[in-house]
Design a protein around this motif. Structure first.
Motif, PDB file in Angstrom:
ATOM      1  N   ALA B  31       0.940  -1.009   0.043  1.00  0.00           N
ATOM      2  CA  ALA B  31      -0.159  -0.291  -0.307  1.00  0.00           C
ATOM      3  C   ALA B  31       0.960   1.142   0.132  1.00  0.00           C
ATOM      4  N   LEU B  32       1.084   1.929  -1.212  1.00  0.00           N
ATOM      5  CA  LEU B  32       1.021   3.732  -0.597  1.00  0.00           C
ATOM      6  C   LEU B  32       0.326   4.471   0.270  1.00  0.00           C
ATOM      7  N   LEU B  33       1.120   5.329   1.099  1.00  0.00           N
ATOM      8  CA  LEU B  33      -0.081   6.127   1.448  1.00  0.00           C
ATOM      9  C   LEU B  33       0.575   7.432   1.254  1.00  0.00           C
ATOM     10  N   GLY B  34      -0.037   8.114   0.835  1.00  0.00           N
ATOM     11  CA  GLY B  34       0.546   9.943   1.645  1.00  0.00           C
ATOM     12  C   GLY B  34      -1.008  10.919   1.109  1.00  0.00           C
ATOM     13  N   GLY B  39       2.802  13.129  -4.464  1.00  0.00           N
ATOM     14  CA  GLY B  39       3.524  12.388  -5.545  1.00  0.00           C
ATOM     15  C   GLY B  39       3.082  10.992  -5.949  1.00  0.00           C
ATOM     16  N   LYS B  40       1.989  10.339  -5.114  1.00  0.00           N
ATOM     17  CA  LYS B  40       1.779   9.220  -4.863  1.00  0.00           C
ATOM     18  C   LYS B  40       0.721   8.900  -6.718  1.00  0.00           C
ATOM     19  N   THR B  41       0.203   9.925  -7.443  1.00  0.00           N
ATOM     20  CA  THR B  41      -0.499   9.713  -8.366  1.00  0.00           C
ATOM     21  C   THR B  41       1.052   9.402  -9.302  1.00  0.00           C
ATOM     22  N   THR B  42       1.330  10.433  -9.132  1.00  0.00           N
ATOM     23  CA  THR B  42       2.887  10.617 -10.308  1.00  0.00           C
ATOM     24  C   THR B  42       3.486   9.000 -10.778  1.00  0.00           C
ATOM     25  N   LEU B  43       4.127   8.352  -8.972  1.00  0.00           N
ATOM     26  CA  LEU B  43       5.077   7.381  -9.051  1.00  0.00           C
ATOM     27  C   LEU B  43       3.768   6.171 -10.128  1.00  0.00           C
ATOM     28  N   THR B 193      -2.692   2.756  -3.744  1.00  0.00           N
ATOM     29  CA  THR B 193      -2.853   3.635  -3.209  1.00  0.00           C
ATOM     30  C   THR B 193      -3.730   3.798  -2.129  1.00  0.00           C
ATOM     31  N   THR B 194      -3.840   4.152  -1.380  1.00  0.00           N
ATOM     32  CA  THR B 194      -3.910   4.853  -0.255  1.00  0.00           C
ATOM     33  C   THR B 194      -4.595   5.668   0.743  1.00  0.00           C
ATOM     34  N   GLY B 213       7.221  13.803  -1.803  1.00  0.00           N
ATOM     35  CA  GLY B 213       8.528  13.159  -2.986  1.00  0.00           C
ATOM     36  C   GLY B 213       9.381  12.126  -2.906  1.00  0.00           C
ATOM     37  N   GLN B 214       9.422  11.973  -1.688  1.00  0.00           N
ATOM     38  CA  GLN B 214      10.219  10.835  -1.035  1.00  0.00           C
ATOM     39  C   GLN B 214       9.717  10.112  -0.334  1.00  0.00           C
ATOM     40  N   VAL B 215      10.945   8.682   0.126  1.00  0.00           N
ATOM     41  CA  VAL B 215      10.383   7.602   1.139  1.00  0.00           C
ATOM     42  C   VAL B 215      10.637   7.901   1.758  1.00  0.00           C
ATOM     43  N   MET B 216       9.293   8.354   2.913  1.00  0.00           N
ATOM     44  CA  MET B 216       9.134   8.471   4.381  1.00  0.00           C
ATOM     45  C   MET B 216      10.065   7.283   4.933  1.00  0.00           C
ATOM     46  N   ALA B 217       8.681   6.175   4.920  1.00  0.00           N
ATOM     47  CA  ALA B 217       9.446   5.023   5.731  1.00  0.00           C
ATOM     48  C   ALA B 217       8.979   3.147   5.147  1.00  0.00           C
TER      49      ALA B 217
END
Lengths: 358, 259
Positions: B31-34, B39-43, B193-194, B213-217
């Motif tokens: 799951a991609l969270l943010g 930048g979720k959609t761009t990713l 994504t959620t 725009g960066q991976v936090m965790a």
């Protein structure tokens, strides 16, 4: 039809009897319904050939078409059919087909059932071109070449404007078409203003109303080839158009070469739309009305919708042209009739916007 | 199966992704969270090859996805967009059948086999009885299921889902999350994504938190979503709590704005 679908019992695969299975069987054979329209088109053509100041019977007509008439009137009848009525009937069918197919393809491509073949400016450009041709030379061939050339140029400008930004490509393309169309409409006004008011101006105005009264056999036969090819190209892309009607990202992620398909459809639709202006002047609303009728009959699947639109477009314009040349003591320009029919239809069609199409 | 290395991407002069690194193993559900605009959609679009990377690359089974022909990529990666209404009422089975596009030539007609495959996929997501209905006249949840069926028809190994439960009601959200789970249990790789930490806890093996725009965790949901990170991401004081067998995310209050 929707009612029948809603009432359908769940999942009844592989059962040849009963209504639900019959629905499935019929809908599987997707080519069936446009194929049924073809004899209807042929019938409408034969019927239209018999109509006119000199009415013919069907028997006479077929004899004339096959060159089997004898006697005094043979030459007269065969000239009437082959040189006068047949070119006009073919022109009506080709124009109706071209406009309807362009409209249906654009509606899927732009994901908007309310766009028409002129959305990218082709009709405005072609009208301007024709007007310039009339003022500058008056030779028929020059008028036709100018109409075609400026129709293509107008769409070229719309494409250039649409490329300014990479995102929102479709909306920019539509805006590009609006800009390009408006520009050529303004230029058309300039030409009208400077045109000789006794000679050129009436010719331009009449042209903009659309008419098939002046079509000649050679032009029709010559233009028929690119028109049929253009229609064929669009029809062969029916499945790709289905994917495009779901949106660019989805179509690409389904492996459809979106840009190539889009450009091909635009080029083919522009070509055949410009040629309709070359053949018969401005004939509006056909490309909007006919795809709606076709969608009501066969649903929104472009594999079926494009051929069905072609057939219905041909029949529709043929019938309107019959009215235009016969219903009144003076011939009424066909573009006036298609507008008078098309505009109320458009208002009615708007009611369906919320419900989804087909 | 999927490796993202030092990925940078953006639009015109706006840089959106600044050096993203992560990888996804076959069969994982990620799951991609943010927050909005992270930048979720761009990713997602870059993963799908729909948006070019300005630096770095995305590799699928070791091959850069950017140079892959659309058709070949479509046989490996399926895109399941946010549920949409669609402009035309194509029949549900026809929408699902579009998933056969990458397996057929552009001008090659679909056959009865293709239809059979589409019907099986509809069966698998539980909407076989809707096959003949217009796509515009079924519910949002059923449309989302149709799009998942289309991805199954595509026979892709990687499913990329953009907020699959967006706009669905309580029950349909759970139904969909269960389906996503079972797809990944059957060996498919899923990236979704959620906006809901709870949904990540419920259906993902791993979460990737995306911040500016960066991976936090990047890690198991319960370990990655710490109160500190949730506060930084969303400006919400929240904690994870155990309720019976499950871990849930409880929002307490809005965090104090940073000084």
């Amino acid at each position: 039809m929707n009612q029948a679908v809603r009432r359908r019992a769940p999942a009844s695969r592989g059962q040849p009897t009963g209504t639900p299975a019959a629905t499935v069987a019929r809908s599987r054979n997707i080519a069936a319904r446009p194929a049924l329209l073809f004899p209807l088109l042929l019938g409408a053509m034969a019927f239209s050939l018999t109509l006119g100041r000199y009415p013919l019977e069907l028997g006479q007509l077929f004899q004339a078409l096959l060159g089997q008439l004898d006697g005094e009137q043979a030459k007269l009848v065969s000239d009437l059919v082959m040189e006068i009525r047949l070119p006009r009937v073919l022109a009506a069918v080709l124009i109706g087909m071209s406009l309807a197919v362009s409209g249906a393809a654009f509606q899927s491509m732009f994901m908007n059932p309310l766009v028409s073949p002129g959305v990218l400016g082709v009709l405005s450009g072609a009208s301007f071109g024709a007007a310039v041709g009339m003022v500058a030379s008056g030779h028929w061939i020059v008028v036709q070449l100018c109409a075609f050339g400026f129709g293509m140029a107008a769409v070229g400008i719309a494409l250039l404007i649409g490329r300014i930004q990479r995102q929102n490509a479709l909306i920019l393309l539509i805006l590009g078409g609006i800009i390009s169309g408006a520009f050529f409409n303004a230029l058309l006004s300039v030409v009208k203003y400077v045109a000789d008011p006794y000679d050129d101006l009436p010719a331009i105005v009449y042209w903009l109303m659309g008419s098939l009264a002046t079509v000649d056999k050679d032009t029709v036969l010559l233009l028929a080839i690119p028109m049929v090819i253009g229609i064929g190209v669009i029809a062969s892309l029916g499945r790709a158009l289905n994917a495009l009607s779901m949106g660019e990202d989805e179509a690409r992620s389904l492996g459809i070469p979106v840009r190539a398909v889009r450009l091909t459809v635009i080029l083919a639709a522009t070509l055949i739309s410009a040629l309709t202006v070359v053949m018969g002047g401005m004939i509006g609303w056909v490309g909007l009305v006919v795809p709606h009728i076709a969608r009501l009959l066969v649903g929104p699947d472009n594999r079926v919708l494009i051929p069905a639109s072609a057939m219905i477009g041909g029949i529709y314009l043929l019938l309107v042209d019959n009215v235009s040349r016969l219903a009144f003591s003076v011939e009424v320009p066909i573009g006036i009739l298609t507008a008078l029919i098309g505009i109320p239809f458009f208002a009615w069609a708007l009611r369906n916007v919320k419900r989804g199409w087909g | 199966m999927l490796e993202v290395e030092n990925l940078h991407a953006g639009y015109d002069r706006t840089r959106i992704l600044h050096g993203i690194d992560f990888s996804v193993e076959a069969g994982e559900s990620v799951a991609l969270l943010g927050p909005n605009g992270c930048g979720k959609t761009t990713l997602l679009r870059t993963l799908l090859g729909l948006h070019p990377a300005s630096d770095g690359e995305v590799r699928l089974d070791g091959r850069p996805i950017a140079g892959m022909p659309d058709k070949e990529r479509a046989r490996a990666v399926a895109y399941i967009p946010q549920v949409h209404a669609g402009a035309f009422g194509h029949r549900v089975v026809d929408v699902a059948m579009l998933g056969r596009s990458p397996h057929r030539g552009l001008f090659e007609p679909f056959t009865d086999d293709d239809r059979e495959i589409a019907e099986q996929a509809l069966e698998r997501v539980g909407i076989a009885d809707l096959a003949e209905r217009p796509y515009t006249q079924v519910s949002g949840g059923q449309r989302q299921l149709t799009l998942i069926a289309r991805a199954l028809v595509q026979n892709a190994r990687l499913f990329v889902m953009d907020e699959p439960v967006n706009g669905l009601d309580f029950g349909n959200q759970l139904r969909l999350l269960d389906l996503v789970r079972s797809l990944s249990d059957q060996g498919l790789t899923v990236i979704q994504t959620t906006h809901y930490p709870d949904h990540a806890l419920y259906s993902a093996d791993r979460v990737i938190l995306l911040h500016e725009g960066q991976v936090m965790a990047n890690g198991p949901p319960e370990a990655a979503m710490t109160p500190e990170r949730l506060a930084r991401l969303y400006g919400v004081e929240a904690r994870l709590a155990r309720v019976g067998e499950r871990t849930v995310c409880i929002p307490e209050r809005l965090a104090a704005p940073p000084p």
